[in-house]
Design a protein around this motif. Structure first.
Motif, PDB file in Angstrom:
ATOM      1  N   ALA A   1       0.825  -1.206   0.000  1.00  0.00           N
ATOM      2  CA  ALA A   1       0.000   0.000   0.000  1.00  0.00           C
ATOM      3  C   ALA A   1       0.861   1.258   0.000  1.00  0.00           C
ATOM      4  CB  ALA A   1      -0.930   0.000   1.215  1.00  0.00           C
ATOM      5  N   PHE A   2       1.955   1.250   0.789  1.00  0.00           N
ATOM      6  CA  PHE A   2       2.838   2.415   0.851  1.00  0.00           C
ATOM      7  C   PHE A   2       3.427   2.751  -0.518  1.00  0.00           C
ATOM      8  CE2 PHE A   2       4.154   1.677   5.592  1.00  0.00           C
ATOM      9  CZ  PHE A   2       2.869   1.993   5.990  1.00  0.00           C
ATOM     10  N   PHE A   3       3.760   1.720  -1.279  1.00  0.00           N
ATOM     11  CA  PHE A   3       4.490   1.944  -2.527  1.00  0.00           C
ATOM     12  C   PHE A   3       3.603   1.867  -3.768  1.00  0.00           C
ATOM     13  CE2 PHE A   3       7.801   0.545   0.478  1.00  0.00           C
ATOM     14  CZ  PHE A   3       8.619   1.666   0.406  1.00  0.00           C
TER      15      PHE A   3
ATOM     16  N   ALA B   1      -5.258  -1.255   4.670  1.00  0.00           N
ATOM     17  CA  ALA B   1      -3.921  -1.443   5.235  1.00  0.00           C
ATOM     18  C   ALA B   1      -3.237  -0.126   5.561  1.00  0.00           C
ATOM     19  CB  ALA B   1      -3.066  -2.251   4.269  1.00  0.00           C
ATOM     20  N   ILE B   2      -3.540   0.906   4.800  1.00  0.00           N
ATOM     21  CA  ILE B   2      -2.816   2.177   4.950  1.00  0.00           C
ATOM     22  C   ILE B   2      -3.546   3.157   5.868  1.00  0.00           C
ATOM     23  CG2 ILE B   2      -3.805   3.606   3.076  1.00  0.00           C
ATOM     24  CD1 ILE B   2      -0.879   4.083   2.167  1.00  0.00           C
ATOM     25  N   ARG B   3      -4.722   2.784   6.314  1.00  0.00           N
ATOM     26  CA  ARG B   3      -5.541   3.698   7.117  1.00  0.00           C
ATOM     27  C   ARG B   3      -4.818   4.149   8.387  1.00  0.00           C
ATOM     28  NH1 ARG B   3      -8.807   2.705  11.359  1.00  0.00           N
ATOM     29  NH2 ARG B   3      -8.664   0.452  11.038  1.00  0.00           N
ATOM     30  N   HIS B   4      -4.234   3.205   9.125  1.00  0.00           N
ATOM     31  CA  HIS B   4      -3.522   3.565  10.363  1.00  0.00           C
ATOM     32  C   HIS B   4      -2.432   4.602  10.083  1.00  0.00           C
ATOM     33  CE1 HIS B   4      -5.119  -0.446  11.525  1.00  0.00           C
ATOM     34  NE2 HIS B   4      -5.263   0.142  12.694  1.00  0.00           N
ATOM     35  N   SER B   5      -1.676   4.357   9.034  1.00  0.00           N
ATOM     36  CA  SER B   5      -0.571   5.246   8.683  1.00  0.00           C
ATOM     37  C   SER B   5      -1.080   6.646   8.343  1.00  0.00           C
ATOM     38  CB  SER B   5       0.211   4.665   7.502  1.00  0.00           C
ATOM     39  OG  SER B   5       1.203   5.563   7.071  1.00  0.00           O
ATOM     40  N   ASN B   6      -2.097   6.709   7.498  1.00  0.00           N
ATOM     41  CA  ASN B   6      -2.626   8.015   7.089  1.00  0.00           C
ATOM     42  C   ASN B   6      -3.167   8.796   8.278  1.00  0.00           C
ATOM     43  OD1 ASN B   6      -1.995   7.580   4.401  1.00  0.00           O
ATOM     44  ND2 ASN B   6      -4.050   6.875   3.849  1.00  0.00           N
ATOM     45  N   GLU B   7      -3.868   8.104   9.181  1.00  0.00           N
ATOM     46  CA  GLU B   7      -4.430   8.779  10.348  1.00  0.00           C
ATOM     47  C   GLU B   7      -3.330   9.283  11.278  1.00  0.00           C
ATOM     48  OE1 GLU B   7      -7.083   5.935  12.074  1.00  0.00           O
ATOM     49  OE2 GLU B   7      -8.625   6.217  10.530  1.00  0.00           O
ATOM     50  N   ALA B   8      -2.292   8.477  11.471  1.00  0.00           N
ATOM     51  CA  ALA B   8      -1.187   8.872  12.352  1.00  0.00           C
ATOM     52  C   ALA B   8      -0.439  10.075  11.789  1.00  0.00           C
ATOM     53  CB  ALA B   8      -0.232   7.703  12.548  1.00  0.00           C
ATOM     54  N   ILE B   9      -0.188  10.059  10.486  1.00  0.00           N
ATOM     55  CA  ILE B   9       0.516  11.176   9.859  1.00  0.00           C
ATOM     56  C   ILE B   9      -0.328  12.441   9.928  1.00  0.00           C
ATOM     57  CG2 ILE B   9       1.382  12.059   7.652  1.00  0.00           C
ATOM     58  CD1 ILE B   9       2.248   9.121   7.053  1.00  0.00           C
ATOM     59  N   GLN B  10      -1.634  12.315   9.720  1.00  0.00           N
ATOM     60  CA  GLN B  10      -2.504  13.492   9.788  1.00  0.00           C
ATOM     61  C   GLN B  10      -2.498  14.094  11.183  1.00  0.00           C
ATOM     62  OE1 GLN B  10      -3.849  15.001   7.213  1.00  0.00           O
ATOM     63  NE2 GLN B  10      -4.632  16.609   8.564  1.00  0.00           N
TER      64      GLN B  10
ATOM     65  N   ILE C   1       6.276   4.410  14.519  1.00  0.00           N
ATOM     66  CA  ILE C   1       7.293   5.060  13.690  1.00  0.00           C
ATOM     67  C   ILE C   1       7.331   4.441  12.295  1.00  0.00           C
ATOM     68  CG2 ILE C   1       9.792   5.356  13.398  1.00  0.00           C
ATOM     69  CD1 ILE C   1       9.880   5.732  16.493  1.00  0.00           C
ATOM     70  N   ASP C   2       7.217   3.114  12.228  1.00  0.00           N
ATOM     71  CA  ASP C   2       7.228   2.445  10.925  1.00  0.00           C
ATOM     72  C   ASP C   2       6.061   2.890  10.045  1.00  0.00           C
ATOM     73  OD1 ASP C   2       9.535   1.070  11.503  1.00  0.00           O
ATOM     74  OD2 ASP C   2       8.514  -0.768  12.120  1.00  0.00           O
ATOM     75  N   HIS C   3       4.962   3.292  10.676  1.00  0.00           N
ATOM     76  CA  HIS C   3       3.791   3.739   9.915  1.00  0.00           C
ATOM     77  C   HIS C   3       3.858   5.215   9.543  1.00  0.00           C
ATOM     78  CE1 HIS C   3       0.962   0.275   9.833  1.00  0.00           C
ATOM     79  NE2 HIS C   3       1.722  -0.140  10.833  1.00  0.00           N
ATOM     80  N   ILE C   4       4.677   6.003  10.248  1.00  0.00           N
ATOM     81  CA  ILE C   4       4.738   7.434   9.925  1.00  0.00           C
ATOM     82  C   ILE C   4       5.941   7.799   9.077  1.00  0.00           C
ATOM     83  CG2 ILE C   4       3.442   8.075  11.994  1.00  0.00           C
ATOM     84  CD1 ILE C   4       6.168   9.116  13.143  1.00  0.00           C
ATOM     85  N   ALA C   5       6.942   6.939   9.000  1.00  0.00           N
ATOM     86  CA  ALA C   5       8.129   7.232   8.181  1.00  0.00           C
ATOM     87  C   ALA C   5       7.891   6.671   6.781  1.00  0.00           C
ATOM     88  CB  ALA C   5       9.372   6.629   8.820  1.00  0.00           C
ATOM     89  N   ARG C   6       7.349   7.508   5.907  1.00  0.00           N
ATOM     90  CA  ARG C   6       6.965   7.043   4.576  1.00  0.00           C
ATOM     91  C   ARG C   6       7.578   7.914   3.490  1.00  0.00           C
ATOM     92  NH1 ARG C   6       0.669   6.713   4.560  1.00  0.00           N
ATOM     93  NH2 ARG C   6       1.062   6.798   2.311  1.00  0.00           N
ATOM     94  N   ALA C   7       8.320   7.272   2.620  1.00  0.00           N
ATOM     95  CA  ALA C   7       8.946   7.985   1.496  1.00  0.00           C
ATOM     96  C   ALA C   7       7.874   8.652   0.651  1.00  0.00           C
ATOM     97  CB  ALA C   7       9.753   7.010   0.648  1.00  0.00           C
ATOM     98  N   GLY C   8       8.128   9.922   0.306  1.00  0.00           N
ATOM     99  CA  GLY C   8       7.199  10.678  -0.513  1.00  0.00           C
ATOM    100  C   GLY C   8       6.076  11.318   0.266  1.00  0.00           C
ATOM    101  N   VAL C   9       5.952  10.977   1.559  1.00  0.00           N
ATOM    102  CA  VAL C   9       4.879  11.526   2.388  1.00  0.00           C
ATOM    103  C   VAL C   9       5.461  12.327   3.552  1.00  0.00           C
ATOM    104  CG1 VAL C   9       2.828  11.010   3.772  1.00  0.00           C
ATOM    105  CG2 VAL C   9       3.365   9.613   1.759  1.00  0.00           C
TER     106      VAL C   9
END
Length: 197
Positions: free
Chosen positions: A57-59, A72-81, A108-116
């Motif tokens: 999902a990240f890539f 799958a990416i929902r947790h990451s998007n919410e944490a970054i927001q 941290i693994d969910h918030i450290a995203r290349a391009g985001v």
């Protein structure tokens, strides 16, 4: 002023990192009486450890996301927001076996995203979450000074990874010695009295 309090200890009211983090927030609220505090307890509904579906999902470009990717990416998007909306982060970081807790690492693994939250440029990586300040509430059983500083993997790791995503103004506040009979009675009081904002 928006403050995001990240909790990574499962010990609840008994947690020294939570007590130290709450003391930091209390001092911040004295400076910013109208501040809004959002609490994210990573031990309640913890972030999943990264699996193939998350990485896929990240890539995958957002326009090509399947329903599986979106879930799958929902947790990451919410944490970054939450971080985007915050001016200040207060991160509780108890030391477990010389490092951070697994729930904090998963976050941290969910918030450290290349391009985001960071990107690679011709001059090297660039963090994209800028103009924020982070206070780290570190609680440890020992005292990691002098020769023992080399086995403190909490402080250098968090300083580096937060800087990598653009949060370079990082202040560490420590309460140390909770497992040492000569220090444990006053460890929290000393840590709170030495808070630096």
């Amino acid at each position: 002023m928006n403050i995001l309090h990240i909790i990574s200890s499962p010990r609840g009211e008994a947690s020294n990192s939570i007590k130290l983090g709450n003391a930091i927030i209390s001092k911040l609220q004295q400076q910013y009486p109208d501040a809004k505090v959002v609490v994210k307890d990573l031990t309640h509904n913890p972030f999943p450890h990264l699996e193939e579906v998350h990485l896929n999902a990240f890539f995958t470009p957002a326009e090509n996301h399947t329903e599986e990717h979106k879930a799958a990416i929902r947790h990451s998007n919410e944490a970054i927001q939450q971080i985007v909306e915050a001016d200040i982060l207060v991160i509780g970081a108890p030391m477990y076996n010389f490092g951070i807790s697994s729930v904090l690492k998963a976050w941290i693994d969910h918030i450290a995203r290349a391009g985001v939250t960071f990107r690679y440029t011709a001059n090297g990586p660039e963090g994209l979450l800028k103009n924020k300040k982070a206070y780290i509430a570190v609680a440890t059983g020992g005292v990691y000074e002098g020769d023992l500083r080399s086995i403190d993997f909490v402080t250098p790791y968090l300083k580096h990874v937060l800087g990598f995503i653009g949060i370079t103004d990082v202040v560490f506040n420590k309460a140390e010695g909770f497992a040492m009979s000569a220090l444990q009675a006053t460890a929290l009081e000393k840590g709170i009295s030495n808070i630096v904002l």
